[in-house]
Design an enzyme around this catalytic site. Structure first.
Site, PDB file in Angstrom:
ATOM      1  N   GLY A 256       0.916  -1.125   0.256  1.00 33.69           N
ATOM      2  CA  GLY A 256       0.149   0.191   0.098  1.00 33.69           C
ATOM      3  C   GLY A 256       0.632   0.739   0.133  1.00 33.69           C
TER       4      GLY A 256
ATOM      5  N   GLY B 279      -0.116  -5.085   0.689  1.00 27.22           N
ATOM      6  CA  GLY B 279      -1.050  -4.547   0.410  1.00 27.22           C
ATOM      7  C   GLY B 279      -1.202  -5.292  -0.984  1.00 27.22           C
TER       8      GLY B 279
ATOM      9  N   GLU C   3       5.611  -5.595   7.423  1.00 30.05           N
ATOM     10  CA  GLU C   3       5.272  -3.909   8.082  1.00 30.05           C
ATOM     11  C   GLU C   3       5.735  -3.515   9.414  1.00 30.05           C
ATOM     12  OE1 GLU C   3       1.771  -5.398   4.983  1.00 30.05           O
ATOM     13  OE2 GLU C   3       3.531  -6.211   6.600  1.00 30.05           O
TER      14      GLU C   3
ATOM     15  N   ASP D 236      -1.793  -6.565   7.806  1.00 31.68           N
ATOM     16  CA  ASP D 236      -3.236  -6.324   7.724  1.00 31.68           C
ATOM     17  C   ASP D 236      -3.893  -7.176   6.682  1.00 31.68           C
ATOM     18  OD1 ASP D 236      -1.837  -4.298   5.951  1.00 31.68           O
ATOM     19  OD2 ASP D 236      -2.828  -2.571   6.724  1.00 31.68           O
TER      20      ASP D 236
END
Length: 530
Positions: A144, A196, A219, A227
């Site tokens: 992301g 992402g 992350e 996530d």
């Protein structure tokens, strides 16, 4: 092979009347705008609304012919940007192509807003039988656009600050939608697939890896936690592999992505075009037919494992990362390091990786993985949006610190995490700030709007190599259709080979699991010991 590309600017222009005398064509408009911008005495630019209207009139195909791509930014007409997502029709398949190769197809708000409506339209279209996801360049999607998120999170403008958590809301809604498509969804992971990018692919029923594939959930390296549905997906991997990947951010490459269950198939990159052509001819939509078509193009040479996370190392990994706390994991690794040898060297390496990670992020990541056991994808995304909102609202400074240090400044070494050690942040603080509904850092958490989920959610491991859980169930007589309760090694291997139609690597996988997790009784039958 028929292919239809329908970028929005081209579609809009095709609906407009042909230019008459005195009307500017797309190319002449482009040259006029560029001359005006190049002129030192150029007049002030028109208002933003007018610029937007002018920009929308520019014909994308003509710009490509001119060797220019003005892109999506109306502020600078001569900036060579690209349409960030392409949509293609190939007979019975519908394909989205992530198209920011210079940014490794990093997922931004614009891409999310383009993908959602198109996926819904395809999912409802009778002409679309299979949905495919790919990326241009050397990445499927590298993650992301967290730099934009941090920029919003640190803004003095309250409206901009709210956009930070809003990005995660929109991204997670898209991830849920992709995991709940009625139609077969095939993600082609022919390159870098991280963060992402895994959110777009890991809940696809068909995930195709190649020798170019590199996957990771990195992350914790930037002071954040995995996530995009990782709280749901990673606990479904064998043993404690998911926890290991969540905490360390280790990159898995090539065939190992398939061997460890992250991908459902391994296809050499040179065969991908033929695979896509084969899929485009499938009608009607049929999950088994898609599985068979991919298998026809899969590698046929499988004599050894590519991953080294097998055997004794895998035993140690499961034992160590099964500890209930990060401190316990570190302590166990220190004990393994002291034994020396190959396993000791591995433990030393993992300890070094964990030392570089944010202590807060490690504890959030571990708590999320423990909460992920037995919950749905929707529930997992809710857990993740809560801790994402908390990070954006300052529950820990490490997310901002990490993005700036690792992605912007590109420092070598350990960022200045606060707190700097595991001992300085308690489990109670982690729960209170990142997971509690009463957290002061999540009061403005946005509400996600999910599309209707499938009546019976698909299992991400259904088309992968057999999982340890499946193999154990067969031996214990709990697996549906196994038909036997007392089995020898040869019978178990033969049953799974038959059940998966001799899926590449199935014999190696089943033998490896049996060696680690069973013992042979005196009567010659296997007993599951884990």
């Amino acid at each position: 092979m028929h292919m239809l590309r329908t970028p929005l600017p081209l579609l809009l222009r095709s609906m407009s009347p042909r230019p008459g005398p005195g009307t500017l064509t797309a190319s002449s408009r482009l040259r006029a705008i560029q001359r005006a911008m190049a002129s030192t005495s150029a007049p002030s630019p028109p208002p933003a609304s007018e610029r937007e209207k002018q920009w929308k009139k520019v014909d994308l195909e003509q710009r490509k012919k001119d060797g220019r791509a003005m892109g999506t930014n109306p502020e600078r007409y001569d900036q060579a940007l690209e349409v960030p997502v392409l949509f293609e029709n190939h007979q019975f398949t519908r394909t989205y192509v992530l198209n920011r190769p210079k940014a490794l197809n990093a997922l931004n708000e614009e891409m999310i807003s383009l993908l959602g409506p198109k996926l819904r339209a395809w999912n409802e279209s009778s002409g679309a039988k299979i949905i495919i996801g790919t990326g241009k360049g050397r990445a499927f999607c590298a993650g992301g656009d967290v730099r934009a998120v941090v920029k919003d999170a640190t803004s003095d403008d309250p409206e901009h600050r709210s956009r930070a958590a809003g990005y995660f809301k929109h991204e997670f809604e898209l991830d849920f939608e992709l995991g709940n498509l009625d139609k077969p969804y095939v993600a082609i992971l022919d390159g870098i697939t991280m963060g992402g990018g895994l959110g777009l692919s890991m809940n696809a029923p068909f995930r195709v890896a190649t020798e170019n594939t590199q996957v990771a959930m990195p992350e914790t390296k930037i002071g954040y936690a995995p996530d995009v549905g990782a709280t749901f997906f990673l606990p479904q991997l064998d043993g404690k592999l998911g926890t290991y990947l969540a905490l360390t951010g280790t990159t898995i490459k090539g065939r190992a992505v398939y061997e460890l269950g992250i991908a459902t198939h391994f296809v050499p990159s040179e065969r991908i075009p033929k695979l896509l052509e084969r899929l485009s001819a499938l009608n009607p939509q049929d999950f088994s037919a898609v599985d068979q078509a991919i298998a026809e193009h899969a590698t046929d040479d499988y004599q050894t494992f590519e991953t080294d996370l097998v055997g004794e190392k895998r035993k140690v990994l499961d034992e160590v990362f099964g500890k209930p706390t990060v401190e316990g994991i570190v302590s166990a690794l220190q004990g393994v390091r002291g034994k020396g040898g190959e396993i000791g060297a591995w433990a030393e390496q993992v300890l070094g990786e964990l030392e570089l990670r944010s202590p807060t992020a490690l504890k959030v990541a571990l708590e999320a993985q423990r909460k992920g056991n037995g919950i749905t994808l929707q529930e997992a995304l809710q857990v993740e949006l809560r801790f994402a909102t908390a990070f954006c609202n300052g529950a820990s400074p490490d997310f901002i610190t990490g993005v700036r240090a690792v992605l912007e400044e590109k420092i070598k070494g350990r960022p200045e995490w606060q707190p700097a050690t595991l001992e300085e942040i308690s489990h109670a603080t982690i729960i209170e700030r990142f997971f509690s509904a009463d957290s002061p850092y999540t009061k403005d958490m946005p509400t996600m709007e999910f599309v209707d989920g499938l009546a019976e959610p698909r299992k991400p491991m259904h088309y992968s190599l057999p999982t340890e859980k499946m193999i154990g169930s067969a031996i214990k007589g709990d697996l549906k259709d196994s038909g036997m309760f007392a089995l020898t090694t040869e019978e178990v291997v033969a049953w799974f080979a038959d059940k998966t139609h001799d899926k590449p690597g199935v014999v190696l996988k089943v033998f490896e699991v049996l060696k680690r997790k069973t013992r042979t009784k005196k009567d010659g039958y296997l007993e599951w010991i884990h």
